[in-house]
Scaffold this motif. Structure first.
Motif, PDB file in Angstrom:
ATOM      1  N   PRO A 284       0.850  -1.199   0.000  1.00  0.00           N
ATOM      2  CA  PRO A 284       0.000   0.000   0.000  1.00  0.00           C
ATOM      3  C   PRO A 284       0.883   1.246   0.000  1.00  0.00           C
ATOM      4  N   LEU A 285       0.532   2.196  -0.853  1.00  0.00           N
ATOM      5  CA  LEU A 285       1.371   3.379  -1.013  1.00  0.00           C
ATOM      6  C   LEU A 285       0.794   4.627  -0.358  1.00  0.00           C
ATOM      7  N   GLY A 286      -0.545   4.751  -0.393  1.00  0.00           N
ATOM      8  CA  GLY A 286      -1.128   5.956   0.157  1.00  0.00           C
ATOM      9  C   GLY A 286      -0.882   7.147  -0.728  1.00  0.00           C
ATOM     10  N   PRO A 287      -1.349   8.326  -0.384  1.00  0.00           N
ATOM     11  CA  PRO A 287      -2.160   8.553   0.811  1.00  0.00           C
ATOM     12  C   PRO A 287      -3.540   7.900   0.709  1.00  0.00           C
ATOM     13  N   ALA A 288      -3.972   7.317   1.822  1.00  0.00           N
ATOM     14  CA  ALA A 288      -5.300   6.721   1.855  1.00  0.00           C
ATOM     15  C   ALA A 288      -6.336   7.834   1.813  1.00  0.00           C
ATOM     16  N   GLU A 289      -7.503   7.507   1.268  1.00  0.00           N
ATOM     17  CA  GLU A 289      -8.574   8.495   1.170  1.00  0.00           C
ATOM     18  C   GLU A 289      -9.847   7.942   1.768  1.00  0.00           C
ATOM     19  N   ILE A 290     -10.630   8.808   2.338  1.00  0.00           N
ATOM     20  CA  ILE A 290     -11.965   8.438   2.781  1.00  0.00           C
ATOM     21  C   ILE A 290     -12.923   8.850   1.683  1.00  0.00           C
ATOM     22  N   GLN A 291     -13.678   7.868   1.181  1.00  0.00           N
ATOM     23  CA  GLN A 291     -14.587   8.176   0.077  1.00  0.00           C
ATOM     24  C   GLN A 291     -15.955   8.571   0.609  1.00  0.00           C
ATOM     25  N   LEU A 292     -16.435   9.718   0.133  1.00  0.00           N
ATOM     26  CA  LEU A 292     -17.749  10.197   0.549  1.00  0.00           C
ATOM     27  C   LEU A 292     -18.619  10.341  -0.694  1.00  0.00           C
ATOM     28  N   PRO A 293     -19.837   9.790  -0.656  1.00  0.00           N
ATOM     29  CA  PRO A 293     -20.705   9.879  -1.831  1.00  0.00           C
ATOM     30  C   PRO A 293     -21.099  11.321  -2.115  1.00  0.00           C
ATOM     31  N   CYS A 294     -21.088  11.660  -3.390  1.00  0.00           N
ATOM     32  CA  CYS A 294     -21.403  13.027  -3.776  1.00  0.00           C
ATOM     33  C   CYS A 294     -21.974  12.982  -5.195  1.00  0.00           C
ATOM     34  N   ALA A 295     -23.261  13.218  -5.296  1.00  0.00           N
ATOM     35  CA  ALA A 295     -23.936  13.085  -6.586  1.00  0.00           C
ATOM     36  C   ALA A 295     -23.653  14.286  -7.491  1.00  0.00           C
ATOM     37  N   ASP A 296     -23.507  15.444  -6.879  1.00  0.00           N
ATOM     38  CA  ASP A 296     -23.328  16.672  -7.665  1.00  0.00           C
ATOM     39  C   ASP A 296     -22.066  17.372  -7.163  1.00  0.00           C
ATOM     40  N   LEU A 297     -20.986  17.224  -7.919  1.00  0.00           N
ATOM     41  CA  LEU A 297     -19.677  17.638  -7.398  1.00  0.00           C
ATOM     42  C   LEU A 297     -19.531  19.147  -7.212  1.00  0.00           C
ATOM     43  N   ALA A 298     -20.026  19.936  -8.187  1.00  0.00           N
ATOM     44  CA  ALA A 298     -19.713  21.383  -8.190  1.00  0.00           C
ATOM     45  C   ALA A 298     -20.049  22.091  -6.869  1.00  0.00           C
ATOM     46  N   PRO A 299     -21.277  21.987  -6.353  1.00  0.00           N
ATOM     47  CA  PRO A 299     -21.571  22.722  -5.111  1.00  0.00           C
ATOM     48  C   PRO A 299     -20.776  22.187  -3.912  1.00  0.00           C
ATOM     49  N   SER A 300     -20.536  20.886  -3.870  1.00  0.00           N
ATOM     50  CA  SER A 300     -19.759  20.326  -2.753  1.00  0.00           C
ATOM     51  C   SER A 300     -18.315  20.808  -2.808  1.00  0.00           C
ATOM     52  N   LEU A 301     -17.791  20.890  -4.031  1.00  0.00           N
ATOM     53  CA  LEU A 301     -16.425  21.366  -4.193  1.00  0.00           C
ATOM     54  C   LEU A 301     -16.306  22.812  -3.701  1.00  0.00           C
ATOM     55  N   ASP A 302     -17.281  23.631  -4.076  1.00  0.00           N
ATOM     56  CA  ASP A 302     -17.301  25.022  -3.599  1.00  0.00           C
ATOM     57  C   ASP A 302     -17.260  25.056  -2.073  1.00  0.00           C
ATOM     58  N   TYR A 303     -18.062  24.187  -1.482  1.00  0.00           N
ATOM     59  CA  TYR A 303     -18.190  24.185  -0.026  1.00  0.00           C
ATOM     60  C   TYR A 303     -16.896  23.704   0.648  1.00  0.00           C
ATOM     61  N   PHE A 304     -16.370  22.558   0.174  1.00  0.00           N
ATOM     62  CA  PHE A 304     -15.174  21.995   0.811  1.00  0.00           C
ATOM     63  C   PHE A 304     -13.941  22.868   0.573  1.00  0.00           C
ATOM     64  N   VAL A 305     -13.827  23.420  -0.624  1.00  0.00           N
ATOM     65  CA  VAL A 305     -12.642  24.215  -0.954  1.00  0.00           C
ATOM     66  C   VAL A 305     -12.832  25.666  -0.519  1.00  0.00           C
ATOM     67  N   GLY A 306     -13.959  26.250  -0.972  1.00  0.00           N
ATOM     68  CA  GLY A 306     -14.161  27.676  -0.721  1.00  0.00           C
ATOM     69  C   GLY A 306     -14.468  27.993   0.730  1.00  0.00           C
ATOM     70  N   TYR A 307     -15.228  27.109   1.391  1.00  0.00           N
ATOM     71  CA  TYR A 307     -15.663  27.420   2.748  1.00  0.00           C
ATOM     72  C   TYR A 307     -14.833  26.697   3.818  1.00  0.00           C
ATOM     73  N   LEU A 308     -14.622  25.383   3.620  1.00  0.00           N
ATOM     74  CA  LEU A 308     -13.936  24.618   4.681  1.00  0.00           C
ATOM     75  C   LEU A 308     -12.419  24.686   4.576  1.00  0.00           C
ATOM     76  N   GLY A 309     -11.899  25.151   3.453  1.00  0.00           N
ATOM     77  CA  GLY A 309     -10.447  25.335   3.355  1.00  0.00           C
ATOM     78  C   GLY A 309      -9.685  24.115   2.882  1.00  0.00           C
ATOM     79  N   PHE A 310     -10.359  23.157   2.228  1.00  0.00           N
ATOM     80  CA  PHE A 310      -9.622  22.033   1.623  1.00  0.00           C
ATOM     81  C   PHE A 310      -9.025  22.499   0.298  1.00  0.00           C
TER      82      PHE A 310
END
Ligand SMILES: [Fe+2]
Length: 356
Positions: A9-35
């Motif tokens: 195993p090489l990593g980095p390991a990821e936690i997969q979270l279901p997301c049907a519509d990427l664009a708004p979630s991406l805005d939220y995780f990147v723009g708001y939460l700082g990922f």
């Protein structure tokens, strides 16, 4: 099960979270939460993205299942009803304190007898068997455990520390080799010895004899044990006066501590001298009969009176009379007198007290 190591195993390991519509979630995780975005595809109409931030790596993409819960430690917290956020894909984000200050719960006094004979002890951390001496924890202020390691040998322990106000360990039987941060080389912790573990001191149990037994008392009852992966013990330093949260480490050795006359009670006491190093948080003594087989203890303004029979038999006088044998324990509520009667010649009582 497959031999995972074979596949490297090489990593980095990821936690997969279901997301049907990427664009708004991406805005939220990147723009708001700082990922930040690590990978994203397909380029023309992205459905899947790997994000990293706050020490975590996530993969958002099509799929089913629980959108998950992320605990996000923060230095300060908003009001309680604003600590849970929900991302567009349904993932809950809980803001938690990064270093939760351990609030000392209100003392809930009780008279308590813990019989060794009817105690169940369950396996705890690092292969040790724990017997809970104060099941209701006096409201959460104290936990006391009778811990045994039936099999001796090397202990699967790691360098760790505890977020506590006060913590002491008394060795009833056998021995262990212990090492503490800045307290020199590993040393032998033998029957009758006691250690004061000041808050946050890094330590490790290296090995024990078969049948190693201790009584451990900590406050508050609910406290965190944390690993320290970066510190190697011993540290090569000897600093017995080092301050850890207002307290200093202390190893009290039975072999070099003389018994003293215990006032005019007819009993003798072997003090461990923990009170000073613990800044008055905890006091530990061993009592035994000398001129008399009974002793009367006056009511004191203390919040903890814990007795543990190390050896011998006696009758506890408090709210009636209660026969005690080896490994039985009791708790006396604050402000109540108590005593021991008919102590056998080999009676030794561990007495742990804490001021109100
Ligand atoms: Fe520990």
């Amino acid at each position: 099960m497959i031999d995972l190591a074979r596949y490297r195993p090489l990593g980095p390991a990821e936690i997969q979270l279901p997301c049907a519509d990427l664009a708004p979630s991406l805005d939220y995780f990147v723009g708001y939460l700082g990922f930040r975005i690590e990978t994203i595809f397909p380029a023309d109409d992205p459905t899947t993205a790997s994000l990293s931030g706050h020490g975590l790596r996530l993969r958002l993409g099509p799929g089913r299942g629980d959108p998950g819960l992320i605990r996000l430690p923060c230095q300060t917290l908003p009001p309680e009803d604003e600590r849970e956020l929900i991302a567009p894909n349904g993932t809950r984000i809980m803001l938690v304190a990064s270093d939760p200050a351990f609030a000392m719960p209100e003392l809930a006094p009780e008279f308590l007898l813990s019989r060794a004979a009817d105690a169940a002890s369950g396996p705890g951390r690092a292969g040790m068997h724990y017997r809970d001496l104060i099941p209701r924890r006096l409201g959460g202020r104290y936990i006391a455990s009778h811990i045994t390691l039936p099999e001796g040998g090397p202990v699967a322990d790691w360098v760790h520390f505890h977020k506590v106000h006060a913590q002491m360990i008394f060795c009833r039987k056998g021995w262990a080799r212990l090492v503490y941060e800045d307290q020199g080389e590993p040393f032998l912790f033998s029957a009758g010895d006691c250690v004061l573990q000041p808050p946050l001191i890094r330590h490790r149990v290296l090995e024990t004899s078969p049948g190693f037994e201790v009584v451990e008392v900590s406050s508050p009852a609910l406290h965190e044990t944390l690993a320290d992966h970066d510190l190697a013990l011993p540290t090569g330093r000897l600093d017995p006066a080092r301050d850890f949260g207002g307290q200093i480490f202390r190893h009290s050795r039975a072999a070099t501590t003389a018994w003293e006359v215990f006032g005019d009670t007819g009993f003798e006491v072997r003090p461990t001298g923990l009170s000073g190093p613990s800044a008055g948080q905890i006091s530990v003594n061993v009592l035994r009969p000398a001129a008399k087989d009974h002793v009367a203890m006056a009511a004191r303004n203390v919040e903890l009176v814990l007795g543990f029979v190390l050896s011998g038999v006696a009758s506890l006088a408090c709210r009636g009379n209660h026969g005690l044998v080896g490994a039985d324990a009791f708790v006396i509520p604050p402000g109540e007198p108590w005593g021991l009667n008919g102590g056998s010649s080999d009676l030794e009582l561990l007495l742990v007290t804490a001021p109100a």
